[in-house]
Design a protein around this motif. Structure first.
Motif, PDB file in Angstrom:
ATOM      1  N   ASP A 276      12.378  -0.152  -0.179  1.00  0.00           N
ATOM      2  CA  ASP A 276      13.261   1.006  -0.303  1.00  0.00           C
ATOM      3  C   ASP A 276      13.401   1.735   1.030  1.00  0.00           C
ATOM      4  N   VAL A 277      12.282   1.886   1.725  1.00  0.00           N
ATOM      5  CA  VAL A 277      12.285   2.452   3.063  1.00  0.00           C
ATOM      6  C   VAL A 277      11.549   1.463   3.956  1.00  0.00           C
ATOM      7  N   ALA A 278      12.105   1.155   5.128  1.00  0.00           N
ATOM      8  CA  ALA A 278      11.414   0.241   6.033  1.00  0.00           C
ATOM      9  C   ALA A 278      10.429   1.040   6.893  1.00  0.00           C
ATOM     10  N   LEU A 279       9.224   0.503   7.041  1.00  0.00           N
ATOM     11  CA  LEU A 279       8.219   1.173   7.861  1.00  0.00           C
ATOM     12  C   LEU A 279       7.807   0.251   8.993  1.00  0.00           C
ATOM     13  N   HIS A 280       7.512   0.858  10.140  1.00  0.00           N
ATOM     14  CA  HIS A 280       7.153   0.066  11.312  1.00  0.00           C
ATOM     15  C   HIS A 280       5.899   0.616  11.973  1.00  0.00           C
ATOM     16  N   GLU A 281       5.141  -0.303  12.562  1.00  0.00           N
ATOM     17  CA  GLU A 281       3.998   0.050  13.415  1.00  0.00           C
ATOM     18  C   GLU A 281       3.092   1.087  12.759  1.00  0.00           C
ATOM     19  N   ILE A 282       2.721   0.817  11.526  1.00  0.00           N
ATOM     20  CA  ILE A 282       1.809   1.729  10.849  1.00  0.00           C
ATOM     21  C   ILE A 282       0.382   1.286  11.132  1.00  0.00           C
ATOM     22  N   SER A 283      -0.391   2.168  11.760  1.00  0.00           N
ATOM     23  CA  SER A 283      -1.791   1.874  12.025  1.00  0.00           C
ATOM     24  C   SER A 283      -2.639   3.042  11.555  1.00  0.00           C
ATOM     25  N   LEU A 284      -3.684   2.728  10.854  1.00  0.00           N
ATOM     26  CA  LEU A 284      -4.629   3.788  10.485  1.00  0.00           C
ATOM     27  C   LEU A 284      -5.966   3.186  10.097  1.00  0.00           C
ATOM     28  N   ARG A 285      -7.010   4.022  10.145  1.00  0.00           N
ATOM     29  CA  ARG A 285      -8.359   3.610   9.741  1.00  0.00           C
ATOM     30  C   ARG A 285      -8.853   4.572   8.684  1.00  0.00           C
ATOM     31  N   LEU A 286      -9.256   4.009   7.574  1.00  0.00           N
ATOM     32  CA  LEU A 286      -9.730   4.851   6.476  1.00  0.00           C
ATOM     33  C   LEU A 286     -11.197   4.543   6.241  1.00  0.00           C
ATOM     34  N   ARG A 287     -12.075   5.551   6.479  1.00  0.00           N
ATOM     35  CA  ARG A 287     -13.518   5.359   6.300  1.00  0.00           C
ATOM     36  C   ARG A 287     -13.892   5.537   4.830  1.00  0.00           C
ATOM     37  N   PRO A 288     -14.942   4.869   4.386  1.00  0.00           N
ATOM     38  CA  PRO A 288     -15.383   5.081   3.005  1.00  0.00           C
ATOM     39  C   PRO A 288     -15.718   6.554   2.778  1.00  0.00           C
ATOM     40  N   GLY A 289     -15.357   7.067   1.619  1.00  0.00           N
ATOM     41  CA  GLY A 289     -15.700   8.433   1.270  1.00  0.00           C
ATOM     42  C   GLY A 289     -14.837   9.495   1.912  1.00  0.00           C
ATOM     43  N   THR A 290     -13.775   9.110   2.589  1.00  0.00           N
ATOM     44  CA  THR A 290     -12.909  10.116   3.201  1.00  0.00           C
ATOM     45  C   THR A 290     -11.505  10.034   2.614  1.00  0.00           C
ATOM     46  N   ILE A 291     -10.732  11.074   2.920  1.00  0.00           N
ATOM     47  CA  ILE A 291      -9.355  11.131   2.421  1.00  0.00           C
ATOM     48  C   ILE A 291      -8.397  11.266   3.594  1.00  0.00           C
ATOM     49  N   GLN A 298      11.364  13.270   1.687  1.00  0.00           N
ATOM     50  CA  GLN A 298      12.063  12.161   1.051  1.00  0.00           C
ATOM     51  C   GLN A 298      12.611  11.189   2.100  1.00  0.00           C
ATOM     52  N   GLY A 299      12.453   9.910   1.864  1.00  0.00           N
ATOM     53  CA  GLY A 299      12.983   8.932   2.804  1.00  0.00           C
ATOM     54  C   GLY A 299      12.063   8.644   3.970  1.00  0.00           C
ATOM     55  N   SER A 300      10.887   9.265   3.983  1.00  0.00           N
ATOM     56  CA  SER A 300       9.967   9.023   5.098  1.00  0.00           C
ATOM     57  C   SER A 300       9.243   7.693   4.935  1.00  0.00           C
ATOM     58  N   GLY A 301       9.132   7.232   3.698  1.00  0.00           N
ATOM     59  CA  GLY A 301       8.488   5.956   3.439  1.00  0.00           C
ATOM     60  C   GLY A 301       7.037   6.075   3.013  1.00  0.00           C
ATOM     61  N   ALA A 302       6.537   7.301   2.848  1.00  0.00           N
ATOM     62  CA  ALA A 302       5.127   7.464   2.480  1.00  0.00           C
ATOM     63  C   ALA A 302       4.832   6.782   1.139  1.00  0.00           C
ATOM     64  N   GLY A 303       5.716   7.019   0.165  1.00  0.00           N
ATOM     65  CA  GLY A 303       5.500   6.414  -1.145  1.00  0.00           C
ATOM     66  C   GLY A 303       5.633   4.903  -1.102  1.00  0.00           C
ATOM     67  N   THR A 304       6.588   4.429  -0.301  1.00  0.00           N
ATOM     68  CA  THR A 304       6.791   2.978  -0.185  1.00  0.00           C
ATOM     69  C   THR A 304       5.556   2.315   0.411  1.00  0.00           C
ATOM     70  N   LEU A 305       4.981   2.952   1.421  1.00  0.00           N
ATOM     71  CA  LEU A 305       3.782   2.398   2.054  1.00  0.00           C
ATOM     72  C   LEU A 305       2.656   2.272   1.028  1.00  0.00           C
ATOM     73  N   LEU A 306       2.476   3.330   0.242  1.00  0.00           N
ATOM     74  CA  LEU A 306       1.388   3.340  -0.726  1.00  0.00           C
ATOM     75  C   LEU A 306       1.543   2.190  -1.731  1.00  0.00           C
ATOM     76  N   ARG A 307       2.767   2.042  -2.223  1.00  0.00           N
ATOM     77  CA  ARG A 307       3.018   0.997  -3.210  1.00  0.00           C
ATOM     78  C   ARG A 307       2.847  -0.385  -2.589  1.00  0.00           C
ATOM     79  N   ALA A 308       3.308  -0.535  -1.345  1.00  0.00           N
ATOM     80  CA  ALA A 308       3.207  -1.838  -0.680  1.00  0.00           C
ATOM     81  C   ALA A 308       1.753  -2.243  -0.464  1.00  0.00           C
ATOM     82  N   LEU A 309       0.857  -1.248  -0.401  1.00  0.00           N
ATOM     83  CA  LEU A 309      -0.549  -1.577  -0.208  1.00  0.00           C
ATOM     84  C   LEU A 309      -1.196  -2.054  -1.498  1.00  0.00           C
ATOM     85  N   PHE A 310      -0.500  -1.887  -2.621  1.00  0.00           N
ATOM     86  CA  PHE A 310      -1.077  -2.318  -3.896  1.00  0.00           C
ATOM     87  C   PHE A 310      -0.406  -3.570  -4.429  1.00  0.00           C
TER      88      PHE A 310
END
Lengths: 517, 336
Positions: A276-291, A298-310
């Protein structure tokens, strides 16, 4: 400037709950482009629906070109106001011609279509927007930008005095956007037919590219209306954010120092997502126990990224880059496969994606755990009801028993079920999309408690929320997405609502220590 | 939101089951009032009624699974003809051992169901269309020169495996035919599959909200294939029973049986939109519809009138619970 084409005074509305609009004054003058700005949920869409006659306001008075009209005068409003919707309202398998004249087909006796008159009408409409496409082409075959213009031509065919455009550029390319802006200026510039445009956008550059005047809505109130030149970006953001941030953060961090040698729960390196939204060059590190909180309008792609990770689907799919889950390379495919790896996903819409609402609380809670409860297919009724009761207790769902159908629960309790069913699996990565949407304050706090508890047990959380208080309050780190790219990152201590909203609107951020984390 | 429900607290069954029982009770009450000079009170009549219900009841069990999963199977009537023809060809013409005859017939039904499932789950055809196609195909296959060539397959006297199905077992003084026992076994198997297997839970979840079920890790495609396969398997068994009851393999038989079976599911109270209901309801629905026909038979009502009355009963049986439970109970799915 001339008198208002459409003036609304004291418009209030509620959908049976708290007021979505509270005494809003808004007017549109001939020859102006009036931008309506505000966060998601500020009441923009409701106001637009009332103005275009789709919805009858609880209170308020309206005047079309100086003539007062009652709040219930929907037909008058729908004659004068045409709305171009976010989701295009064209019938994809019908031709351009049929779409243009749909509902206003010139007919002769007995409803026989006058084909010649139809074609003429349609041709004139296309000329007005400067579009050259075959009238017989099915709309579904046209590129999105062209479809958008057909939609505008269709709206103009009705000769409205006010044209409402709700985020018309979200699917358009740069040249298409420029073409659209030129067309908008042309429409309001026509002196033969006084027309005004209401323009809704979440993009700062667009707002200032087209706006004559700007009105900011926040929590259902019109905060400010001013000529664009007198409302600099800074003041606009301030008006959108408004409220002081709640100082008492709902986040409870566990003081227990985590083992640094433990691998990251989730790492993304230059990940590309299509959908739905194209995302590019997304890099991040998520440590255990953190948020990590992901902000984005709208249209930023945050929701699309989340769904694509599942899950991999047409609407969201990871197509490039590297993902590591607990140190191991990983690509999401099906929900079952992601779950087996310890990923859990709370979708934005609990009704369509999150719950089987006709089934009982217990059945919903144990659904993701059935594999464990019935490894050979035989469902052990007693251990299932034990797990269901544990889920009800742990998630604090208020129900008369695990067999009560979820549909009969309040929104907050439904959401606890939607979240609680994943917590029973103690996931290593929890993807949360709007975890407290449409939830009352009490349930909201309980949901925060559940999230805190999960992180204390080592679950890492990726949180997407349009509620800034929630995002800043719950996250350990805040990243901002704008048009499919990470544009800013802060430790949540240093993040300000002002900065986050600015970055989400596409303002350049001064103090960014590099996206990523 | 309603508070603690006394219905649950005192262990009463959910309203759907009560309604289904009430409907059956009413029908039986009618039977005892219009008892055709006491014929209705003879045990043999009931053994007979059950034996006539058995085939339809088995079809209804299979349809319950498919309907709970949000689908429909229109092909079961044709599958009845196909498996009946295969069964009689194997036993009468080829004189194969009974086990082989039974096995071939049931395998044919299972295969049809499996194909239905693949068409729905993997080719994404609408269940109505996929099973409509199978309805035509199975009928054609049953009548083709490969199998029956369009003629009924029978022999006088019938072979022993056909007589066995009609044989009466003495169960505590009630003489029940073996076919009826097979029906009850099929009911129990369906009940257990839906209630005590992960499969059953998946079926309900898919029927209620396939998208949410999939996002919760439910293997939607596999479950749908299994649901149609089970329905085909049960239709295969029903085909054998009908062949036994009619003592012949009829390539034109079974026409419209799918509608009777769907009526039994619906009258029981299972929702055609999926996710709500259960096979216990279907058992009660099957008995209701079956007994209506039996009672009308005993009273000498002609078949066309029977059909008209059945139509009326379907409407009433679905409408009355809806009206009675409006607002108060209608959200309780009930899991008998």
């Amino acid at each position: 400037m001339s008198a208002a084409l459409l003036a609304c005074r004291g418009v209030s509305h509620s959908f049976g709950g708290p007021r979505v609009l509270d005494g809003v004054d808004f007017d549109v003058r001939a020859g102006e482009i009036h931008v309506l700005a505000g966060e998601n949920g500020a009441g923009k869409s409701t106001l637009m629906r009332i103005m275009s006659g789709l919805l009858v306001a609880d209170e308020g008075s309206f005047a079309c070109r100086g003539q007062p009209t009652g709040p219930a005068a929907r037909s008058r409003l729908s004659d004068e106001v045409a709305m171009i919707h976010q989701e295009l309202s064209l019938a994809p398998s019908m031709s351009v011609l049929d779409n243009l004249v749909l509902g206003r087909e010139p007919t002769g006796r007995f409803g026989v279509l006058r084909l010649h008159a139809q074609r003429e009408l349609a041709q004139r409409a296309l000329q007005r927007v400067g579009l050259d496409v075959g009238l017989a082409t099915p709309v579904g075959r046209l590129p999105l930008g062209v479809r958008q213009l057909v939609e505008i031509a269709k709206a103009l065919l009705r000769e409205p005095s006010v044209l409402i455009m709700d985020e018309p550029t979200s699917a358009l390319s740069r040249p298409e956007v420029l073409r659209l802006f030129a067309l908008m200026k042309e429409i309001v510039g026509e002196t033969s037919r006084p027309t005004g445009i209401v323009y809704i956008s979440h993009r700062m550059e667009e707002i200032y590219a087209v706006a004559h005047r700007i009105t900011v809505l926040r929590d259902g109130r019109a905060i400010v209306t001013a000529p664009a030149a007198q409302l600099p970006a800074n003041a606009l953001i301030q008006a959108m954010v408004g409220r002081p941030v709640d100082e008492s953060s709902p986040r409870v961090r566990t003081e227990k120092a985590r083992d640094e040698s433990e691998p990251d729960a989730l790492t993304l390196e230059n990940v590309t997502v299509e959908g739905d939204v194209a995302l590019h060059e997304i890099s991040l590190r998520l440590r255990p126990g953190t948020i990590i909180g992901l902000a984005g309008l709208q249209g930023s792609g945050a929701g699309t990224l989340l769904r694509a990770l599942f899950v991999r689907s047409a609407s969201a799919a990871v197509t490039g880059g590297a993902i590591r889950l607990n140190g191991e390379p990983w690509r999401p495919t099906t929900p079952a496969a992601s779950m087996a790896k310890g990923v859990a996903y709370l979708p934005e819409d609990r009704g369509t994606d999150g719950l089987c609402r006709g089934l009982g609380v217990g059945e919903n809670l144990t659904m993701p755990s059935l594999e464990r409860l019935a490894p050979r297919g035989w469902l052990h009724t007693r251990s299932e009801s034990r797990l269901a009761e544990e889920g009800v207790r742990r998630s604090g769902v208020r129900c008369r028993g695990p067999e009560q159908p979820v549909a009969t629960l309040s929104g907050g309790n439904q959401q606890k079920v939607a979240l609680g069913k994943w917590l029973l699996r103690t996931p290593s990565v929890l993807l949360l999309h709007e975890p407290t949407r449409g939830v009352d304050i009490g349930a909201r706090e309980e949901i925060y408690r559940l999230i805190n508890q999960a992180t204390a047990e080592g679950t890492a959380v990726l949180l997407v929320s349009t509620d800034l208080n929630e995002l800043l309050g719950m996250s350990d780190r805040v990243l901002v997405l704008h048009r499919g790219r990470l544009t800013a990152a802060w430790d949540s201590r240093d993040a300000t609502p002002h900065g986050v909203i600015g970055a989400a609107l596409g303002e350049p951020v001064a103090a960014t220590e590099g996206a990523g984390s | 939101m309603s508070d603690g429900s006394p219905r649950r607290r005192f262990g009463l069954p959910p309203p759907e089951v009560l309604f289904a029982f009430a409907a059956l009770g009413l029908v039986l009450l009618f039977g005892s009032l219009f008892n055709a000079n006491g014929v209705f009170f003879q045990p043999a009549v009931h053994a007979d009624a059950l034996w006539q219900i058995a085939g339809f009841g088995i079809l209804a069990c299979g349809l319950t699974i498919v309907i709970l999963a949000g689908g429909i199977d229109l092909s079961v009537g044709s599958v009845v003809a196909l498996s009946g023809v295969i069964f009689t060809i194997a036993s009468i013409r080829e004189e194969l051992p009974p086990v082989v005859s039974f096995g071939l017939a049931i395998a044919a039904g299972t295969g049809c169901g499996f194909l239905n499932g693949v068409m729905v789950a993997h080719l994404r055809l609408q269940p109505f269309i996929a099973t409509l196609a199978m309805m035509a195909f199975a009928r054609g296959l049953a009548k083709s020169s490969l199998l029956s060539g369009g003629v009924k397959i029978q022999r006088m006297p019938p072979p022993s495996e056909i007589e066995i199905l009609n044989a009466k077992l003495d169960l505590a003084g009630l003489h029940v035919s073996l076919g009826t026992c097979i029906f009850l076994a099929c009911f129990l198997a369906t009940f257990v599959a839906l209630r005590h297997f992960r499969f059953g839970r998946h079926v309900y979840a898919i029927g209620d909200n396939a998208q949410a079920a999939w996002l919760s890790g439910v293997p939607v495609k596999r479950t749908v294939v299994w649901a149609y396969t089970a329905c085909g398997l049960l239709a295969g068994i029903a085909g054998v029973l009908f062949a036994g009851l009619e003592r012949q393999g009829n390539p034109d038989g079974g026409a419209g049986y799918e509608l009777t079976a769907i009526a039994m599911v619906v009258v029981g109270g299972t929702s055609l939109s999926g996710g709500r209901g259960g096979v216990t309801l279907t058992l009660l629905g099957a008995l209701t519809i079956g007994y209506v026909r039996k009672i009308l038979d005993l009273n000498g009502i002609a078949t066309p009138a029977q059909h008209m009355i059945t139509g009326g009963i379907i409407v009433v049986a679905v409408l009355v619970p809806k009206l009675l439970s409006r607002g108060l109970l209608h959200r309780d799915p009930g899991r008998p």
